[in-house]
Every structure is written in C-alpha cells, then in structure tokens.
Design an enzyme around this catalytic site. Structure first.
Site, PDB file in Angstrom:
ATOM      1  N   GLY A  57      50.484  41.103  36.870  1.00 39.21           N
ATOM      2  CA  GLY A  57      51.653  40.592  36.542  1.00 39.21           C
ATOM      3  C   GLY A  57      51.992  40.843  35.028  1.00 39.21           C
ATOM      4  O   GLY A  57      51.321  41.616  34.359  1.00 39.21           O
ATOM      5  N   GLU A  58      52.538  39.957  34.554  1.00 39.14           N
ATOM      6  CA  GLU A  58      53.175  39.737  33.264  1.00 39.14           C
ATOM      7  C   GLU A  58      53.789  40.893  32.666  1.00 39.14           C
ATOM      8  O   GLU A  58      54.557  41.105  31.423  1.00 39.14           O
ATOM      9  CB  GLU A  58      51.816  39.668  32.277  1.00 39.14           C
ATOM     10  CG  GLU A  58      50.915  38.470  32.850  1.00 39.14           C
ATOM     11  CD  GLU A  58      49.751  38.351  31.858  1.00 39.14           C
ATOM     12  OE1 GLU A  58      49.447  39.129  30.868  1.00 39.14           O
ATOM     13  OE2 GLU A  58      48.703  37.434  32.124  1.00 39.14           O
ATOM     14  N   GLY A  59      53.889  42.096  33.038  1.00 39.81           N
ATOM     15  CA  GLY A  59      54.544  43.223  32.770  1.00 39.81           C
ATOM     16  C   GLY A  59      53.622  44.436  32.490  1.00 39.81           C
ATOM     17  O   GLY A  59      53.613  45.272  31.946  1.00 39.81           O
TER      18      GLY A  59
END
Length: 356
Positions: A321-323
C-alpha cells in the site's frame, strides 16, 4: 462539490485515441512492439483529449489515512496506533513510499480523513478528518451516507489543490490498519465475487485470523444486503457507507477530481482498487482516466481490476500500500508518453518501412 465534479467528467476523446494510435503505427518500430506501453500512451491521449498527451509529470502522491472500527474484531495483528505512527513516519520521510517518491520525483502529501487520534500540525499534513475512524462494519454501517459524501469531497478538494499547484499526474496512496477488510467487502459488493475469493491476508495473518476475516466480510455482506449492488450512484454511496473506510471515500473523490481535470490517476493496490470501484459506479467514464500501476498480491485487487477493465503495468507481488506500486509505475507511464513526443516517424527519419 461532488455533483460539480461528476458533471465535469468526460469519457476518453475518440479523435485523440485514434490520432495516438495512428501516430504509434508511424513510429520507427514494428507496430505493437512496445506492447502494453503503446496502450498506456493511447489511453492517456484519450483522457487528455489531445495527442500526444501532456507529459504526466510532476506527479503528486496523496496518502489518505484513516482507522477502522472493524479492527476491534481482531482482523489484523497490528495495533490500531500503527496508523498514527506511520503517518508520523511518512511526514518524517522514513517510509517506503517516501523512498519511492524520491526516486520518481513525486511530492508526498498525507491527508488525515479519519485517523482515530488528533494529529499535530506538520508540513505535508492536510487535516480533512470526517470522524475518528469508522464504526464496526460487521455491527452496522461503517459511516453515514453524509460522512461518505464528506469523505469523497475531501479527496476532491485535495486533488484539486494538487492540480492547481502544478501536479500533472496523481497517485493514490493509503494508510489504515484493517483497511484490507473493508476493501474486501467493497470489492465483493461491486464485483459480485464471493468474500472468500477477494479477501486476502493483508499485512500478514495466520490461517485462523484469515478465516475470521472472511467470516466477518461475509457477515457484513449479508447484514447490509450487498450481495448484488447495482452500479448506480445511490447504491454506490450506500455500499461505501455500509462497509467502506474514510480513505476509500477520499481516494474515490481523488480519482473523480483527477478525471474531471483530465489529469491521469495512477492507482496503487487493493485499497485504491476498491475505491476506484466506487468512483466508477458514480461515473463509469472515470476509468478512462486511470492507469493501474500494478497488480497487488491481494486477491481482491485482481478482481477489482478485472471488473474495471484495467490492465496492470507491473506484477511484483506487492502488498504494502502507501502508493508504492503507483510510484514504481510512474516512470514507466512517463516513458510510454515520451515515445509519442520524441520518437521519429518512418517519414521524418527516412527509414524504410517493411514491405506489406
């Protein structure tokens, strides 16, 4: 704000699509030899309404952070305070997303849309808190429809501000312990897939916790009557409010605003995929403006991308996640567009084409 954004979204421009495809065929290379990269450049031309499309840089990553009431059911081995701690890590520049953003030359903005704590002011932090986390989606609606709309509009506002500041590509990011449970419920609701098909192990859970997680998603689907959600704006909002997270709402709004501004949006993993399903139910044309950065190891992500008709650029078995996946894909997206800008045609380079 939501109504105005939806009214501004247009589907891919057919003339720009045709021009980009024809230009790809005239470049000094065999037709189709760049594979999926050709389709990426054509997609961005259609989204922008011009060929070649503008270079998708600089890029801006927005990490939307929120907490989830379903965490109390034991669906994650990580304590809820990790959400707050990771927000601090992002702001200090110490997360994987920060390292990847530096590599890609992307800015990083962290947005509190539903963290279950008051966060101190800090450079790079935007406060758009709707509530201190959602309610337990297995015991009732995670949020009200009004809160869902407020979350959507928080994402719309953040995207608009980033575009106004010069961003020419938006990248979705998230942070929220237990958000893969909400994501699985959203993916199941919008794709019609069984919860067992779309529920993954998130940050890493044992078999017993996984079975609990699947059961909770199944329970939520049944209690909220989400087994066959119609793709309509009212049903999309109902499903989002029932089982979504505030970061899902905000990312959906972020995607909608990017589409309205004709700025491409690179999607990250399963949380972004679930949010994109919401956005596409609100306006199907939004998918013309999205690029799937990668395919996550989470099974729900593949189901979401298949439903959206998006082909991922990479498959590195990421599940952070997180980008991070979107950030890794950004240079490849830029390279695809640069081909249309800089590669010579057979005519201009004086290169003989193959005989028919």
């Amino acid at each position: 704000m939501l109504a105005e954004t939806l009214a501004a979204i247009r589907p891919a421009d057919p003339r720009a699509l045709a021009d980009a495809r024809a230009h790809q065929d005239r470049l000094t290379k065999p037709r189709g030899s760049l594979g999926a990269l050709e389709e990426v450049s054509i997609r961005l031309a259609g989204a922008a309404g011009v060929s070649p499309p503008p270079m998708p840089e600089p890029a801006a990553l927005a990490i939307f952070a929120a907490d989830h009431g379903v965490h109390a059911r034991g669906v994650s081995p990580w304590p809820q305070e990790v959400t707050v701690q990771m927000v601090a890590n992002f702001l200090a520049g110490g997360a994987v997303a920060n390292a990847f953003a530096a590599q890609a030359g992307a800015s990083v903005t962290v947005v509190d849309v539903g963290v279950a704590a008051d966060l101190p002011d800090a450079p790079g932090l935007i406060k758009r808190k709707v509530a201190y986390g959602t309610a337990d989606l297995s015991a009732g609606p995670a949020m009200t429809v009004d809160q869902a709309v407020r979350g959507l509009e928080a994402g719309i506002q953040v995207a608009g501000d980033l575009v106004d500041s010069g961003a020419r590509c938006l990248i979705t990011g998230d942070m929220g312990i237990a958000n893969t449970t909400a994501s699985a419920a959203l993916v199941s609701a919008f794709t019609g897939r069984d919860p067992a098909e779309v529920t993954g192990r998130g940050t890493g859970i044992d078999d017993e916790t996984y079975e609990l997680k699947v059961g909770i998603v199944r329970q939520a689907m049944r209690s909220h009557a989400l087994a066959d959600v119609a793709s309509s704006p009212s049903e999309a909002l109902r499903a989002l409010a029932a089982v979504g997270g505030f970061e899902h709402a905000a990312i959906a709004g972020f995607i909608l605003a990017g589409a309205a501004a004709r700025v491409p949006v690179i999607l990250d993993g399963v949380i972004s995929g679930a949010a994109a399903l919401v956005a596409a139910a609100l306006d199907p044309a939004v998918t013309d403006h999205c690029v799937a950065g990668h395919r996550s190891a989470e099974p729900g992500h593949g189901a979401a991308l298949d439903h959206l008709g998006l082909r991922p650029i990479m498959d590195l078995e990421l599940r952070l996640g997180e980008g991070t996946g979107g950030l890794l894909a950004h240079p490849t997206v830029c390279a695809a567009v640069r081909v249309l800008h800089e590669v010579a045609t057979f005519d201009s380079a004086g290169v003989t084409e193959k005989s028919v």
